[in-house]
Scaffold this motif. Structure first.
Motif, short mmCIF file in Angstrom:
data_model
loop_
_atom_site.label_atom_id
_atom_site.label_comp_id
_atom_site.label_asym_id
_atom_site.label_seq_id
_atom_site.Cartn_x
_atom_site.Cartn_y
_atom_site.Cartn_z
N GLU A 290 0.99 -1.27 -0.28
CA GLU A 290 -0.19 -0.18 -0.37
C GLU A 290 1.17 1.00 -0.40
N CYS A 293 4.71 3.28 1.75
CA CYS A 293 5.58 2.30 2.21
C CYS A 293 7.13 2.96 2.41
N GLY A 307 0.81 -2.33 4.88
CA GLY A 307 1.23 -0.77 4.65
C GLY A 307 -0.67 -0.50 4.80
N PRO A 308 -1.06 0.76 4.65
CA PRO A 308 0.04 1.94 4.07
C PRO A 308 1.04 2.27 4.84
N PHE A 309 1.74 3.17 4.81
CA PHE A 309 2.90 3.92 5.63
C PHE A 309 3.54 2.59 6.96
N ALA A 310 4.49 1.89 6.57
CA ALA A 310 4.82 0.72 6.76
C ALA A 310 6.13 0.71 6.26
N ARG A 311 7.06 0.52 7.57
CA ARG A 311 8.66 0.15 7.09
C ARG A 311 9.26 -0.97 7.07
N GLY A 325 0.11 -3.57 9.12
CA GLY A 325 -0.69 -2.67 8.98
C GLY A 325 0.12 -1.04 8.98
N ASN A 326 -0.75 0.30 8.85
CA ASN A 326 -0.18 0.93 9.50
C ASN A 326 0.79 1.29 10.16
N PHE A 327 1.49 1.95 9.48
CA PHE A 327 2.67 2.70 10.64
C PHE A 327 3.57 2.14 12.16
N GLU A 329 6.83 -1.00 12.46
CA GLU A 329 8.33 -0.84 11.24
C GLU A 329 8.90 -2.31 12.05
N HIS A 343 -0.72 -2.06 13.78
CA HIS A 343 -0.68 -1.09 13.33
C HIS A 343 -0.32 -0.77 14.38
#
Length: 449
Positions: A290, A293, A307-311, A325-327, A329, A343
């Motif tokens: 998503e 990322c 994701g979104p917003f995953a590392r 999920g989002n955020f 790591e 998340h």
């Protein structure tokens, strides 16, 4: 026929205005020289030689990581391309076959082009290109694919300057003949340098054949300035995006997806906007990445979603149908099939069993200030939200941790672990406390006036 590669990487690159050797500036998150070596390796060469000069120690260190089998030789003085090749030839002693000379600052030559060079049976074969703006390039005077001579711009007649077939500098030649021709080079020119391209005239003087193999101009793009580096990055990304879509990858907004040189993505992968791939990423078919990322040094299996917003950081291994999920790591951790990490979580140095659920705000506390430690969580476990897992620690199969717990001891299989202080409610105290605080605030404001 056996093939060997000589890659010239000794130049300083003064126009880059940098302390870093030119060939170590990056395109696609890899040094320029890595691109040349990767293209050359497609030929499965018997030997690879890299000629280093300015910043030789840095170049040696980088090349050792990129291609550990490459031999590095030093050009103490930069006296031209012919001189650089002369430094490399002793490393090819005893080799019989075709030698291709590449440039460490020319990252876009395709393996297919090098294969055509290697397949040429001419004594000397030069890679040329039709230039949209020939400028001050050397011109290739040729009849069909027969090369008559190379003329430098400053020495060319008006008629020769009108030629648009230009010299890339990339040359293929029989190893033994290359040694003979390079040994006969002179430096009777304005720069006092030994030019490799002079071997064409020398071979024709001997009555030997010389040919031209052509490629698209973009393949010969050399990098000499920061502006050219930026242009090269844009061209690289454009090429990688096109190849990905041709291979069955869906990108919602292709212009916002950024690839590394070694990014590998299977078919039917879907990539959202603003995704960045660092080095060492492999994604199997059917996965979904998503938006927003950042992935590096990780492996994502079939059917996983990120994701979104995953590392995902180096060492992250996601099995089939894992959900990140989002955020979230993940670093140096192995997540088995069906694991869900919804998340706001950090998983570092962890092994997570299949179908385990990781609640929001979970942290594997993997660093004690000196050493790293691993966290092991079994299959079908449930980690409650805001759980701190202080490694080294193990949570067994089917176990559960209560929300807000700090887990410092192993949790047996199918057990519940709860670690939190008892909640105390004091009726009416909040109102009294706020009244006291507001009065103090008013007193301080009055005093300030």
């Amino acid at each position: 026929m056996a093939t060997a590669l000589i890659t010239l990487a000794a130049g300083q690159g003064t126009r880059m205005n940098s302390d870093l050797p030119k060939v170590l500036h990056q395109v696609g998150r890899a040094p320029l020289v890595a691109h040349a070596l990767a293209a050359g390796r497609a030929l499965e060469p018997e030997r690879v030689v890299v000629v280093a000069g300015h910043g030789a120690d840095l170049v040696k260190k980088a090349v050792a990581k990129i291609d550990p089998e490459a031999e590095i030789v030093l050009q103490q003085e930069q006296l031209g391309t012919g001189h650089a090749v002369a430094q490399a030839l002793p490393a090819l002693d005893g080799f019989e076959g075709r030698v291709i000379v590449l440039y460490g600052d020319t990252p876009f030559i395709r393996p297919e082009t090098l294969e055509r060079l290697a397949a040429s049976d001419a004594a000397v074969t030069v890679l040329g290109f039709e230039a949209a703006d020939p400028g001050r390039y050397g011109r290739l005077v040729a009849t069909g694919d027969t090369l008559e001579r190379i003329v430098e711009f400053k020495d060319a007649t008006d008629e020769e300057r009108a030629i648009t077939l230009c010299n890339s500098g990339v040359i293929a030649c029989d190893a033994v003949l290359l040694g003979e021709l390079v040994a006969g080079l002179g430096n009777d020119n304005a720069a006092g340098e030994y030019y490799l391209t002079d071997i064409v005239a020398a071979s024709r003087t001997k009555g030997l054949s010389a040919r031209v193999v052509t490629c698209d101009e973009t393949e010969t793009l050399g990098i000499n300035t920061r502006a050219e580096l930026a242009r090269a990055e844009a061209l690289f990304q454009e090429r990688m995006r096109a190849e990905a879509m041709e291979n069955g990858v869906t990108m919602v907004e292709p212009a916002t997806v950024w690839f590394a040189l070694d990014t590998w993505i299977g078919r039917d992968v879907v990539i959202g906007p603003n995704v960045v791939f660092g080095p060492g990423v492999t994604i199997e078919s059917g996965a979904v990445i998503e938006a927003f990322c950042h992935l590096e040094g990780c492996h994502i299996s079939r059917g996983a979603t990120v994701g979104p917003f995953a590392r995902l950081r180096p060492g992250a291994e996601l099995a089939e149908d894992v959900h990140i999920g989002n955020f979230v790591e993940v670093k140096n951790s192995i997540l088995a099939e069906g694991v869900k990490v919804g998340h706001l979580t950090y998983l570092g140095d962890a092994d997570i069993g299949e179908h385990t659920n990781i609640g929001a705000g979970t942290v594997t506390c993997n660093y004690d200030g000196v050493m790293k430690h691993r966290t092991t969580i079994g299959a079908n476990a449930f980690i409650g939200s805001d759980t701190m897992l202080v490694a080294p620690v193990t949570v067994g199969n089917g176990a559960l941790t209560g929300s807000g717990s700090v887990i410092t001891e192993d949790v047996p299989a199918e057990a519940i672990a709860v670690e939190r202080s008892k909640q105390v409610n004091r009726p009416g105290v909040a109102t009294k406390l706020f009244s006291k605080l507001r009065a103090e605030k008013a007193r301080r404001m009055k005093k300030a006036d």
